[in-house]
Scaffold this motif. Structure first.
Motif, mmCIF file in Angstrom:
data_model
loop_
_atom_site.group_PDB
_atom_site.id
_atom_site.type_symbol
_atom_site.label_atom_id
_atom_site.label_comp_id
_atom_site.label_asym_id
_atom_site.label_seq_id
_atom_site.Cartn_x
_atom_site.Cartn_y
_atom_site.Cartn_z
ATOM 1 N N ARG A 20 15.107 6.657 9.403
ATOM 2 C CA ARG A 20 15.860 5.949 8.372
ATOM 3 C C ARG A 20 17.342 6.378 8.314
ATOM 4 N N VAL A 21 17.908 6.652 9.465
ATOM 5 C CA VAL A 21 19.346 6.924 9.548
ATOM 6 C C VAL A 21 20.089 5.592 9.533
ATOM 7 N N ASN A 74 17.932 7.300 21.561
ATOM 8 C CA ASN A 74 18.572 8.007 20.454
ATOM 9 C C ASN A 74 18.647 7.124 19.212
ATOM 10 N N TYR A 75 19.016 5.870 19.425
ATOM 11 C CA TYR A 75 19.142 4.948 18.297
ATOM 12 C C TYR A 75 17.784 4.699 17.641
ATOM 13 N N ALA A 76 16.766 4.468 18.452
ATOM 14 C CA ALA A 76 15.430 4.200 17.918
ATOM 15 C C ALA A 76 14.899 5.398 17.134
ATOM 16 N N ALA A 77 15.108 6.598 17.659
ATOM 17 C CA ALA A 77 14.633 7.808 16.971
ATOM 18 C C ALA A 77 15.339 7.976 15.628
ATOM 19 N N ALA A 78 16.646 7.726 15.605
ATOM 20 C CA ALA A 78 17.402 7.862 14.366
ATOM 21 C C ALA A 78 16.969 6.813 13.335
ATOM 22 N N ARG A 79 16.783 5.586 13.779
ATOM 23 C CA ARG A 79 16.361 4.531 12.850
ATOM 24 C C ARG A 79 14.943 4.762 12.336
ATOM 25 N N PHE A 80 14.101 5.361 13.182
ATOM 26 C CA PHE A 80 12.736 5.718 12.751
ATOM 27 C C PHE A 80 12.788 6.695 11.573
ATOM 28 N N VAL A 111 20.828 15.735 7.612
ATOM 29 C CA VAL A 111 19.575 16.312 8.116
ATOM 30 C C VAL A 111 18.839 15.372 9.063
ATOM 31 N N ARG A 112 18.650 14.123 8.665
ATOM 32 C CA ARG A 112 17.851 13.198 9.485
ATOM 33 C C ARG A 112 18.488 12.878 10.846
ATOM 34 N N PRO A 113 19.802 12.579 10.893
ATOM 35 C CA PRO A 113 20.387 12.358 12.222
ATOM 36 C C PRO A 113 20.372 13.613 13.088
ATOM 37 N N MET A 114 20.445 14.788 12.470
ATOM 38 C CA MET A 114 20.371 16.024 13.242
ATOM 39 C C MET A 114 18.989 16.193 13.867
#
Length: 337
Positions: A119-120, A111-117, A312-315
């Motif tokens: 740019r969260v 979850n963290y990697a996807a969010a940082r990808f 939007v991005r974290p969602m």
């Protein structure tokens, strides 16, 4: 001076009354058909946000809402420990606990990697990851102190978890007939994949009493992991901040969430001291009442422009990972159970 003190006390009392009213109203709404999927805590948060329409009242209440959001939250999580029956987990849920450890260990980094990808922000990414991977709003609030999260970030993470948890509850309920699982297997999948306890119970309930029991055991196995995860994140975050400061002489301060010790102690007391057993349901009700007040206090302090800008991005990342945890849970149940 006396008049000023009197006004402050009135403002502080106003915050307590408003948050208590939101928590009680959230409990009542959560008992209605449909609203149970949203859950008492999220409803209390939403009601707190609605009160912001009346700005003078909101500003006056903020004398105490910061204290309520912080201290009441910790007290509520400690009391929530009484809901976690360690005897049941050890006797009936050891396999579920092993599966929960596997799910949480995989899904938080993912979850963290996807969010940082996408740019969260680092803190928001971790809050969302914990909320989706462990136990929803309680997990978000449980780790927010260790991460020194802002109120807006915590509210946004809770909102994302609530929305996706509700959507995926409906997905699982409608998918149940075609999965080919027994009632017990379906309950385990719901407990391993859905975000809030209310979501797991709602989905597991569609498979009857057996499904409900299995969902609760699997879900509480994930709840048990909140304390160690919060401690680990506190250590990692302290190391990260020390490294960013590039000050080798800076003291290594770990923001250990000590209230998590209270959470585990409450679990042990409720599980192993028979005299407390009859009081556990009332203590759990108190826990949710206090947590509802903390969520309402957050709602009273939320900055809507930040949520609109950052949501939007974290969602998107959380939606993607919610499908992943569903698939992972399906695979675990098909393979291990």
């Amino acid at each position: 001076m006396h008049l000023s003190t009197m006004i402050d006390w009135r403002h502080a009392l106003l915050g307590v009354v408003l948050t208590l009213a939101c928590s009680l109203a959230g409990q009542s709404l959560a008992a209605l058909p449909g609203f149970s999927l949203i859950g008492h805590l999220v409803l209390a948060l939403l009601l707190g946000m609605v009160i912001q329409v009346c700005r003078p009242v909101t500003l006056a209440a903020r004398e105490s809402t910061g204290f309520i959001a912080n201290k009441f939250l910790r007290a509520g999580i400690i009391f929530l420990g009484f809901k976690l029956n360690l005897i049941v987990l050890v006797s009936a849920g050891l396999q579920s606990l092993e599966a929960a450890v596997f799910v949480v260990a995989i899904m938080i980094p993912l979850n963290y990697a996807a969010a940082r990808f996408l740019r969260v922000d680092h803190t928001l990414a971790l809050l969302t990851a914990c909320g989706c991977s462990i136990c929803g709003a309680a997990a978000v609030m449980g780790v927010s102190g260790a991460l020194k999260a802002k109120a807006d970030q915590s509210v946004l993470a809770v909102a994302i978890v609530a929305i996706l948890g509700t959507v995926f509850t409906l997905i699982e309920v409608f998918a149940q007939p075609i999965l080919g699982f027994t009632d017990s297997q379906f309950g385990v999948m719901a407990g391993l994949s859905l975000h809030e306890i209310a979501h797991a119970v709602a989905a597991g309930g569609s498979a009857g009493p057996v499904g409900t029991d299995s969902a609760i055991i699997a879900k509480l196995s994930r709840v048990l992991l909140l304390a160690p995860v919060a401690i680990i994140l506190g250590i990692v975050e302290a190391w990260r901040q020390r490294r960013q400061s590039q000050d080798r002489d800076q003291k290594f301060k770990v923001p250990i969430p000590w209230f998590m010790g209270g959470f585990i102690a409450a679990s042990a007391i409720g599980s192993y001291i028979p005299a407390i057993g009859s009081a556990v349901p009332m203590l759990v009700k108190i826990a949710y009442l206090i947590l509802g007040m903390a969520m309402a206090a957050l709602g009273l302090n939320v900055n809507f422009s930040v949520i609109a800008k950052e949501g939007v991005r974290p969602m998107v990342s959380a939606i993607t990972c919610s499908f992943v945890i569903l698939a992972l849970s399906w695979f675990i149940v098909r393979t291990w159970f």
